[in-house]
Enzyme design. Structure first.
Site, PDB file in Angstrom:
ATOM      1  N   LYS A 221       0.864  -1.181   0.000  1.00 23.62           N
ATOM      2  CA  LYS A 221       0.000   0.000   0.000  1.00 23.62           C
ATOM      3  C   LYS A 221       0.902   1.233   0.000  1.00 23.62           C
ATOM      4  O   LYS A 221       1.725   1.396   0.904  1.00 23.62           O
ATOM      5  CB  LYS A 221      -0.914  -0.026   1.219  1.00 23.62           C
ATOM      6  CG  LYS A 221      -1.934  -1.160   1.125  1.00 23.62           C
ATOM      7  CD  LYS A 221      -2.655  -1.400   2.421  1.00 23.62           C
ATOM      8  CE  LYS A 221      -3.625  -0.302   2.780  1.00 23.62           C
ATOM      9  NZ  LYS A 221      -4.324  -0.628   4.061  1.00 23.62           N
ATOM     10  N   THR A 282      -9.734   4.207  -2.013  1.00 21.93           N
ATOM     11  CA  THR A 282     -10.137   5.223  -1.031  1.00 21.93           C
ATOM     12  C   THR A 282     -11.145   6.254  -1.540  1.00 21.93           C
ATOM     13  O   THR A 282     -10.857   6.999  -2.472  1.00 21.93           O
ATOM     14  CB  THR A 282      -8.931   6.003  -0.437  1.00 21.93           C
ATOM     15  OG1 THR A 282      -7.843   5.122  -0.228  1.00 21.93           O
ATOM     16  CG2 THR A 282      -9.327   6.653   0.878  1.00 21.93           C
TER      17      THR A 282
END
Ligand code: G6P
Length: 483
Positions: A221, A282
């Site tokens: 990530k 996101t």
């Protein structure tokens, strides 16, 4: 409707844990089910994983499981009343010695002692994804003393970032190590590592996974400013991973929202160039937590990620805790299919002026070049062991569906993440080797993916079921005898 190329990762949570809901998410287009280890118990994850496997099997589809490790997110402790309100100009202290349950509007505890070593006077600390901002006035041996420069409510356990990055917590916590064991037990295809600083963090995660007996692919990530500080840092992280996630939440807080869009495009293109998968994540459909329809801005965000050629777009709270998880997946699917019609989605200049390194890679790329230029070709078939050949193929832009045919369930699951690639179970070893081409084409015919008279391109090696051996590409005319 044409086959969607951009894949959808949907996070499972309290709003999406029943068999009915998981079945509906798969019908709506979920290709990868994400289990967020920051929330929920091991048994809840086990139960959801079991339901995903069951529902996918019932439908004859392949849905990958991705475990997302919590990582070392630095958080404030708790307030006496659960929540405080900070106004601009207020003085507020973060303390490593203050009792963890006893926060007030003047001071709150924190169980990350290094904070006082990592912080300097003049730093900007961002709490709750930047909703509350603190200017550091002074650092003592056990306190970071601040002035509030952006106020608002602040409740228990909110995260802390520093503008520009640089909080030094190690990437894998004891909880992460334990969750790696659960990911292995559940035979997850992907494991995402939170807040990796560099390649070494990924190597450690890989070693732990291997020791746990897992063959999952590792996703880094990208969410620390250090990870995107220069090309070498980013490339190093990508290289050490099987894929990356543009984790825009923390990344946006650390580097500022103005830089975010450019960095997203850089991460996607650099990952693809290194033959790695990439997920864009996101707040993609954030308003759908409470609304059945996305905003135009969200539609545009998902479409732009698809146009950037991300492998997958991701839902977090929208599918885990929102009121419209199924509608959110449906909306994403619809928007991706729309974006994929745009001409820039269909022609490629990928590696036009570069040489190739391997035989299988050369065949994979040649197959796509041939398919893109020979009218009449309607599908690419790749016989694959590990998913490597279709991965290379799917780095190229194309309108053609790529079908990954493999007997290996883990491979079929992994492939579910790749842009433009469909997983189909197929075992060449169970047949006479001269019949394999015919059987592969018949399989696509029976599923309605090709028709009589179409051309298909098929890649494979001389030996069946062996990794890395792809050395041939065939142009096959559907309807003719192929034996
Ligand atoms: C299957 C085919 C082989 C081919 C291999 C490529 O096993 O039967 O002929 O060589 O896939 O697998 P890879 O994992 O390299 O894509």
């Amino acid at each position: 409707m044409s086959i969607r190329r951009t894949k959808i990762v949907a996070t499972l949570g309290p709003a999406s844990s029943t068999a009915e809901c998981i079945a509906a998410l798969i019908d709506a287009g979920m290709n990868v089910a994400r289990m967020n280890f920051s929330h929920g118990t091991a048994d809840e994850h086990r139960q959801r994983a079991r339901l995903v496997r069951e529902m996918a099997a019932q439908k004859g589809l392949h849905v990958a499981l991705m475990g997302d490790l919590q990582g070392p997110k630095i958080r404030i402790a708790r307030f006496v009343d659960g929540k405080i309100h900070l106004a601009i100009g207020d003085k507020f202290r973060l303390s490593t010695s203050h009792p963890l349950d006893d926060g007030t509007s003047e001071v709150v505890g924190i169980d990350y002692p290094q904070l006082v070593e990592d912080c300097r006077t003049g730093d900007e600390l961002l709490l709750d994804d930047g909703r509350v901002v603190l200017h550091v006035d002074q650092v003592t041996t056990d306190e970071v003393r601040c002035t509030v420069t952006a106020g608002g409510p602040l409740s228990n356990h909110k995260g802390i970032n520093r503008r520009g990055g640089g909080l030094s917590a190690a990437a894998l916590t004891d909880k992460d190590r334990n969750d790696i064991l659960i990911a292995s037990e559940l035979e997850m295809e992907y494991v995402a590592v939170s807040f990796p600083r560099d390649a070494a963090d990924m190597h450690l995660a890989r070693r732990l996974l291997k020791e746990a007996g897992s063959s999952a692919w590792l996703i880094a990530k990208i969410e620390r400013a250090e990870a995107v500080a220069d090309e070498a840092a980013l490339d190093g992280l990508i290289e050490a991973s099987d894929g990356v996630m543009v984790a825009r939440g923390d990344l946006g807080v650390e580097i500022g929202d103005a830089e975010l869009v450019g960095i997203q495009k850089t991460i996607i293109s650099r990952a693809r160039r290194q033959n790695k998968v990439v997920i864009t994540a996101t707040q993609m459909m954030e308003s759908m937590i409470s609304s059945p329809l996305p905003t135009r801005a969200e539609v545009s965000d998902v479409a732009n990620a698809a146009l950037d050629y991300t492998d997958a777009v991701m839902l977090s709270a929208e599918s885990a805790a929102g009121s419209f998880p199924i509608e959110a997946v449906q909306a994403m699917a619809r928007v991706c299919v729309g974006a994929e019609k745009h001409p820039t989605s269909q022609s490629s200049s990928h590696r036009l002026h570069q040489s190739f390194e391997r035989c299988d890679e050369t065949i994979a790329l040649a197959a796509m070049y041939a398919g893109n230029h020979f009218p009449g070709v309607t599908a690419i078939i790749s016989l694959t062991e590990s998913g490597h050949t279709p991965l290379i193929m799917s780095r190229i832009r194309s309108h053609l569906p790529i079908f990954a045919l493999s007997p290996n369930a883990q491979t079929l699951g992994k492939v579910a993440m790749f842009r433009g690639v469909q997983s189909i179970e197929f075992n060449p070893l169970s047949m006479d080797s001269r019949e394999v081409n015919q059987a592969a084409v018949d399989k696509l015919l029976s599923l309605g993916h090709v028709q009589q008279g179409d051309w298909v391109i098929l890649t494979k090696g001389d030996v069946y079921n062996s990794e890395g051996g792809t050395n041939s590409l065939k142009l096959l005319h559907v309807g003719e005898s192929l034996v």
